[in-house]
Write a protein that holds these residues in place. Structure first.
Motif, mmCIF file in Angstrom:
data_model
loop_
_atom_site.group_PDB
_atom_site.id
_atom_site.type_symbol
_atom_site.label_atom_id
_atom_site.label_comp_id
_atom_site.label_asym_id
_atom_site.label_seq_id
_atom_site.Cartn_x
_atom_site.Cartn_y
_atom_site.Cartn_z
ATOM 1 N N SER A 190 0.309 -1.426 0.086
ATOM 2 C CA SER A 190 0.175 -0.220 -0.033
ATOM 3 C C SER A 190 1.482 1.579 0.185
ATOM 4 O O SER A 190 1.846 1.737 0.575
ATOM 5 N N TYR A 191 0.623 1.934 -0.607
ATOM 6 C CA TYR A 191 1.104 3.425 -0.764
ATOM 7 C C TYR A 191 0.380 5.027 -0.714
ATOM 8 O O TYR A 191 -1.051 4.585 -1.904
ATOM 9 N N ASP A 192 0.682 5.847 -0.565
ATOM 10 C CA ASP A 192 0.181 6.720 -0.227
ATOM 11 C C ASP A 192 1.081 7.809 -1.648
ATOM 12 O O ASP A 192 1.565 8.139 -1.203
ATOM 13 N N LEU A 193 0.095 8.722 -2.197
ATOM 14 C CA LEU A 193 1.022 9.890 -3.386
ATOM 15 C C LEU A 193 0.269 10.943 -3.035
ATOM 16 O O LEU A 193 -1.157 11.299 -3.090
ATOM 17 N N PRO A 216 -0.509 4.538 -21.704
ATOM 18 C CA PRO A 216 -0.114 3.680 -22.542
ATOM 19 C C PRO A 216 -0.007 2.489 -21.483
ATOM 20 O O PRO A 216 -0.384 0.923 -21.748
ATOM 21 N N GLU A 217 0.173 2.525 -20.106
ATOM 22 C CA GLU A 217 0.105 1.206 -19.011
ATOM 23 C C GLU A 217 -1.203 0.706 -19.639
ATOM 24 O O GLU A 217 -0.956 -0.433 -18.907
ATOM 25 N N LEU A 218 -2.467 1.946 -18.935
ATOM 26 C CA LEU A 218 -3.578 1.213 -18.504
ATOM 27 C C LEU A 218 -3.958 0.268 -19.927
ATOM 28 O O LEU A 218 -4.374 -1.114 -19.448
ATOM 29 N N ASN A 373 -1.292 6.084 -12.108
ATOM 30 C CA ASN A 373 -1.795 7.331 -10.682
ATOM 31 C C ASN A 373 -0.505 8.613 -11.330
ATOM 32 O O ASN A 373 -1.021 9.613 -10.720
ATOM 33 N N ASP A 374 0.605 7.648 -11.619
ATOM 34 C CA ASP A 374 1.444 9.564 -11.718
ATOM 35 C C ASP A 374 1.441 10.080 -12.146
ATOM 36 O O ASP A 374 1.202 11.158 -12.678
ATOM 37 N N GLN A 375 0.785 9.717 -13.526
ATOM 38 C CA GLN A 375 0.590 10.479 -14.991
ATOM 39 C C GLN A 375 -1.151 11.065 -14.162
ATOM 40 O O GLN A 375 -0.580 12.416 -15.040
ATOM 41 N N ALA A 378 0.014 14.472 -12.591
ATOM 42 C CA ALA A 378 0.199 15.543 -12.972
ATOM 43 C C ALA A 378 -0.604 16.511 -13.952
ATOM 44 O O ALA A 378 -1.301 17.271 -13.664
ATOM 45 N N LEU A 379 -1.807 15.626 -14.103
ATOM 46 C CA LEU A 379 -2.760 16.010 -14.486
ATOM 47 C C LEU A 379 -3.953 17.006 -14.000
ATOM 48 O O LEU A 379 -4.292 17.700 -13.853
ATOM 49 N N VAL A 380 -3.988 16.212 -12.338
ATOM 50 C CA VAL A 380 -4.839 17.132 -11.366
ATOM 51 C C VAL A 380 -4.237 18.324 -11.420
ATOM 52 O O VAL A 380 -4.686 19.450 -10.772
ATOM 53 N N ALA A 381 -2.831 18.348 -10.971
ATOM 54 C CA ALA A 381 -1.952 18.937 -10.241
ATOM 55 C C ALA A 381 -1.956 20.609 -11.806
ATOM 56 O O ALA A 381 -2.410 21.703 -11.054
ATOM 57 N N GLY A 382 -1.904 20.182 -12.742
ATOM 58 C CA GLY A 382 -2.419 21.027 -14.328
ATOM 59 C C GLY A 382 -3.731 21.660 -13.917
ATOM 60 O O GLY A 382 -3.663 22.732 -14.151
#
Length: 420
Positions: A190-193, A216-218, A373-375, A378-382
Motif C-alpha cells: 500500500s502507498y500514499d500519493l 499507455p500502460e493501463l 496514478n503518477d500520470q 500531473a493532470l490533477v496538479a495542472g
C-alpha cells in the motif's frame, strides 16, 4: 478611516455558488480554491456520509489497527477479539489525548500515552488509575464511529446518524464481490500519493476515461470505453470497440457459468450512498492489468476459477473506487488534506497464500497503477493550477463524461440538502 462603499455587493457564500451551479458544466473556481468551500466539504461530505477508509485485510488479526485522519477527525479502525471490525474516535476519554499515533500497527490493548488509561479493542475502558470509588468505567468507553464491512471493504460514517441506505446498496453489491473473498485476502503493498489538487479534482479525473490516451500502460489491458454508447464510437475507436464487444460477450458467458449476477448497476447521483458497479472485459488475454491483459499473480483470488475474469469495477461516492480481477484487487481512497491538496491511498490485495517472489512480484503487480496514478497526479496538479487562474471559466462536459457530471451532481445535492 475609509467609509464603506455605498451599495457594495455582499460577500458571496458557498450557498450562492451551489444555487447557481449549471448542470453539464465543470464547477466554478471557488469549489476548488476557497477555504470556505473546503470547510463545507469536511463538514457535509466527509463528516456526514459513508467514506471508504481501509480494506479489512489491513487489520487481519485481533488487535490490528489503522488510523485515518479526516480534517480535525482521527479514527481508529481495529479488529476486536471476536474478529469484528470496529471504529472509534482516536481520543482518550480522560483529557482528550490522541491514543494511537501510527498509521498502522497492532496492540493488545489501546493505552493512552498521557495517563495510561487503557481500553480493550472493543473500546471498553479497562483501567484508569487514581479514580474515586464512585468512578464507573462503563461510562467512559471510547466513542464509537459507525462502521460497515462490505465484503472486505471498510466504510465509516462520522455523523451521529449515518445515511440509512448503505445496507440497501450492500445487498446489491455483496453478491458481486463474494467470489473474490476480500475478507480473506492479504495486503501485498500500500502507498500514499500526495496530490497537488483539491480532492474533487482527483475524483473527477477518476470518473472519466476521456483522457485515457494518456495512460499507455493501463490501456494495453483496459478498454477505455466504459462510458461510451455505440453512437459515441469514432472511426479511430471502431477497431477497439469491436474487440471490446467480443470480449464482453466472452466475459458474460464466464459470469453466467459462475452463477454470478449479470446486471450492472448505476446509481451514482440518485441516492445518498451513490455507487456504480460494472463487470468489464479486459483486452488481450483478459486476465489482469499486465501488458496485453496477462496475469500478474499465479494464485486466483477467493473462489474465482477462471483467470479470464475481467475487471469488476466499483465506484462509491464520495471518495473511492475499486478494481477486482481474477488474481488481485486494487482499492483506492481519496482524503482531503487542504483546500488545494489531497492524498490518494492505493492498496493491492492478493490471495492469502500468494508468496511474493514466487506467485507475484511487486514490480509486476503494481506497475500499471503506479504509472497511471503518477500520470493522473500531473493532470490533477495542472487542473488545480488552471482553476486558480483568473482566466478560468467552467466548461461543458463531453458526451462521455456522464460519470463526472453524476459525481458533481451528487456532491452539489449533498451541499444543497445540508443547507435546506
Amino acid at each position: 478611516m475609509t467609509a464603506p462603499t455605498v451599495g457594495a455587493a455582499p460577500a458571496e457564500t458557498v450557498d450562492d455558488l451551489v444555487a447557481r451551479r449549471v448542470a453539464g458544466q465543470s464547477l466554478e473556481a471557488p469549489f476548488y480554491t476557497s477555504p470556505e468551500v473546503y470547510q463545507r466539504d469536511l463538514d457535509v461530505i466527509f463528516a456526514r456520509n459513508w467514506i471508504f477508509v481501509a480494506a479489512a485485510a489491513e487489520v487481519p488479526e485481533p488487535g490490528d489497527y489503522v488510523t485515518i485522519d479526516v480534517g480535525a477527525y482521527s479514527v481508529i479502525v481495529v479488529r476486536d477479539d471476536d474478529e469484528e471490525v470496529r471504529a472509534f474516535h482516536n481520543v482518550c476519554r480522560h483529557r482528550g489525548s490522541r491514543l494511537l499515533q501510527e498509521r498502522q500497527g497492532a496492540v493488545g490493548n489501546i493505552v493512552c500515552p498521557y495517563h495510561r488509561w487503557t481500553y480493550g479493542v472493543d473500546g471498553k475502558l479497562m483501567f484508569a488509575e487514581s479514580q474515586p470509588p464512585t468512578f464507573d468505567k462503563s461510562c467512559f468507553s471510547l466513542r464509537s464511529v459507525h462502521v460497515r464491512n462490505l465484503s472486505g471493504l471498510v466504510f465509516v460514517c462520522l455523523a451521529q446518524e449515518a445515511p440509512d441506505d448503505f445496507d440497501a446498496v450492500a445487498e446489491v453489491v455483496a453478491p458481486h464481490l463474494a467470489p473474490y473473498e476480500l475478507d480473506r485476502a492479504k495486503v501485498a503493498v500500500s502507498y500514499d500519493l500526495q496530490e497537488a489538487g483539491n480532492w474533487k479534482l482527483v475524483m473527477e479525473n477518476n470518473r472519466e476515461c476521456y483522457h485515457c490516451d494518456g495512460h499507455p500502460e493501463l490501456t494495453t489491458a483496459y478498454f477505455p470505453l466504459f462510458a461510451y454508447e455505440p453512437e459515441d464510437i469514432t472511426p479511430r475507436l471502431k477497431p477497439l470497440y469491436d474487440r471490446y464487444v467480443k470480449a464482453a460477450g466472452a466475459l458474460a458467458e464466464v459470469r453466467a457459468a459462475h452463477g454470478l449476477p449479470l446486471t450492472d448497476h448505476r446509481e451514482l447521483d440518485t441516492r445518498v450512498v451513490g455507487y456504480q458497479l460494472s463487470h468489464l472485459p479486459l483486452d488481450g488475454e483478459g486476465k489482469s492489468f499486465a501488458p496485453d491483459g496477462a496475469a500478474v499473480c499465479t494464485k486466483l483470488l477467493g473462489s474465482v476459477q477462471d483467470a479470464a475474469f475481467g475487471d469488476l469495477s466499483l465506484h462509491m461516492q464520495p471518495n473511492s473506487w475499486f478494481h477486482l480481477l481474477s488474481d488481485h484487487a486494487v482499492v483506492f481512497s481519496v482524503l482531503p488534506t487542504s483546500t488545494g491538496t489531497s492524498v490518494l491511498r492505493t492498496t493491492w490485495l492478493v490471495h492469502p497464500d500468494a508468496v511474493e517472489g514466487v506467485d507475484y512480484t511487486l514490480d509486476a503487480l503494481t506497475a500499471v497503477w503506479r504509472a497511471t496514478n503518477d500520470q493522473d497526479r500531473a493532470l490533477v496538479a495542472g487542473t488545480q493550477a488552471g482553476c486558480a487562474n483568473p482566466g478560468y471559466l467552467p466548461g461543458p462536459y463531453s458526451m462521455v463524461e456522464d460519470d463526472v457530471e453524476a459525481f458533481v451532481n451528487w456532491y452539489v445535492t449533498r451541499l444543497r440538502e445540508a443547507s435546506a
